[in-house]
Design an enzyme around this catalytic site. Structure first.
Site, PDB file in Angstrom:
ATOM      1  N   CYS A  35       2.664  13.354  39.095  1.00 35.38           N
ATOM      2  CA  CYS A  35       1.870  13.980  38.046  1.00 35.38           C
ATOM      3  C   CYS A  35       2.363  15.412  37.817  1.00 35.38           C
ATOM      4  CB  CYS A  35       0.402  13.990  38.497  1.00 35.38           C
ATOM      5  SG  CYS A  35      -0.750  14.808  37.378  1.00 35.38           S
ATOM      6  N   GLY A  36       2.157  15.911  36.609  1.00 37.23           N
ATOM      7  CA  GLY A  36       2.493  17.308  36.340  1.00 37.23           C
ATOM      8  C   GLY A  36       1.734  18.269  37.241  1.00 37.23           C
TER       9      GLY A  36
END
Length: 160
Positions: A35-36
């Site tokens: 995930c970012g």
């Protein structure tokens, strides 16, 4: 039923009674490896290192419900977190946080601390909940909220 009357399986597969955390301030977060926001693992670990000897536990719950960003099994998740971010706080087996199969802990957290406009749904990975020493939910934080931004609230809860 107490506020922490739940069990969850550790990343190693053993059942953990969450009542053992009564008396501590808890930072509970749904996590993902792709995930970012994944670099927040570093910030979560920093908060854990800063406060673990003062009565704070960080509990990570991997979840694959957002963009399939946690595809790995428990061994892969644990190896990734340790190798890339030095994670030493407790991680649990992958769970659902939304929908009919949502883990009972997350059903409880969402009901006690709804998000924007009263929505109970978790919107993305790295949504955070702070829980008081007595097990009551204090507050929900958005995924974009960096762990270090919770330090003031953690200190307040430790002083209670």
């Amino acid at each position: 039923m107490s506020n922490l009357d739940f069990t969850a399986n550790s990343l190693q597969g053993s059942q953990v009674d969450l009542k053992q955390y009564l008396g501590k301030v808890l930072l509970i977060v749904n996590t993902a490896s792709n995930c970012g926001f994944t670099p927040q693992y570093k910030g979560l670990e920093a908060v854990y290192q800063q406060f673990r000897d003062k009565g704070v536990e960080v509990l990570g719950f991997p979840c694959n419900q957002f963009g399939h960003q946690e595809p790995g099994n428990s061994d892969e998740i644990g190896a990734f977190c340790e190798k890339n971010y030095g994670v030493s706080f407790p991680l649990f087996e992958k769970i659902d946080v939304n929908g009919s199969n949502a883990h009972p802990l997350y059903k409880h957290l969402k009901a006690k601390a709804p998000g924007l406009l009263g929505s109970e749904a978790i919107k993305w990975n790295f949504t955070k909940f702070l829980v008081k020493k007595d097990g009551t939910v204090f507050k929900r934080y958005a995924p974009a909220t960096a762990p270090k931004e919770l330090v003031e609230d953690i200190e307040k809860l430790l002083a209670e």
